[in-house]
Write an enzyme that holds these catalytic residues in place. Structure first.
Site, PDB file in Angstrom:
ATOM      1  N   VAL A 166       1.128   2.739  16.715  1.00  0.00           N
ATOM      2  CA  VAL A 166       0.342   2.133  15.640  1.00  0.00           C
ATOM      3  C   VAL A 166       1.118   0.919  15.141  1.00  0.00           C
ATOM      4  CG1 VAL A 166      -0.602   2.467  13.319  1.00  0.00           C
ATOM      5  CG2 VAL A 166      -0.654   4.355  14.954  1.00  0.00           C
ATOM      6  N   GLY A 219       9.304   2.578  18.592  1.00  0.00           N
ATOM      7  CA  GLY A 219       9.611   3.595  17.593  1.00  0.00           C
ATOM      8  C   GLY A 219       8.505   3.888  16.609  1.00  0.00           C
ATOM      9  N   HIS A 220       7.364   3.230  16.719  1.00  0.00           N
ATOM     10  CA  HIS A 220       6.292   3.382  15.716  1.00  0.00           C
ATOM     11  C   HIS A 220       4.957   3.609  16.403  1.00  0.00           C
ATOM     12  CE1 HIS A 220       3.844   2.411  12.123  1.00  0.00           C
ATOM     13  NE2 HIS A 220       4.935   2.741  11.477  1.00  0.00           N
ATOM     14  N   PHE A 221       4.601   4.624  16.812  1.00  0.00           N
ATOM     15  CA  PHE A 221       5.288   5.900  17.018  1.00  0.00           C
ATOM     16  C   PHE A 221       5.277   6.180  18.507  1.00  0.00           C
ATOM     17  CE2 PHE A 221       3.357   5.976  12.796  1.00  0.00           C
ATOM     18  CZ  PHE A 221       4.445   6.260  11.998  1.00  0.00           C
TER      19      PHE A 221
END
Length: 145
Positions: free
Chosen positions: A55, A48-50
């Site tokens: 990252v 989820g990041h990203f």
């Protein structure tokens, strides 16, 4: 002193997916430590990041620094996490200068800059290919259980 992942697992109370150190390449107990985090695309936080631009979250870089601080203190032969608890009291002067992405080798350096009876202040740096990715000061309190 150097520690492999089995040593780190015995020393820290963390476990997967929150164990963020892979090895410790140098450690002078209660003075300094250098640790390695191999950042891989398989890390759960990259989901989820990203999704299209993975990252490593800055807070997890700071957590990796905090774990290296814990190794610095717990590597003292008189300490172990079963007898002591370390509480992180503050994170100050945190700066994030370069994104950390899959494939990076994050080198974390921590140095004790001030120590009292039950508190330590650390200056921490995280580097990728010798370029500064982030830095912070961490204040921790060490309490016997």
């Amino acid at each position: 002193m150097q520690f492999n992942i089995q040593d780190i697992i015995k020393m820290l109370p963390h476990s997967y997916p929150f164990l963020l150190l892979d090895k410790v390449t140098a450690c002078v107990p209660n003075e300094s430590a250098t640790a390695i985090k191999n950042v891989t695309f398989n890390e759960p936080f990259f989901i989820g990041h990203f999704p299209n631009n993975p990252v490593m979250p800055g807070v997890l870089i700071v957590e990796a620094m905090a774990q290296a601080c814990l190794v610095c203190v717990m590597s003292d032969s008189k300490c172990n996490f079963e007898n002591y608890t370390i509480y992180f009291m503050s994170i100050e002067l945190a700066k994030f200068r370069k994104p950390v992405i899959p494939g990076d080798i994050l080198t974390i350096e921590v140095n004790v800059i001030h120590k009292r009876k039950d508190t330590c202040r650390f200056q921490c740096f995280a580097r990728v290919d010798q370029a500064l990715a982030s830095e912070a000061q961490i204040l921790a309190m060490i309490k016997k259980n």
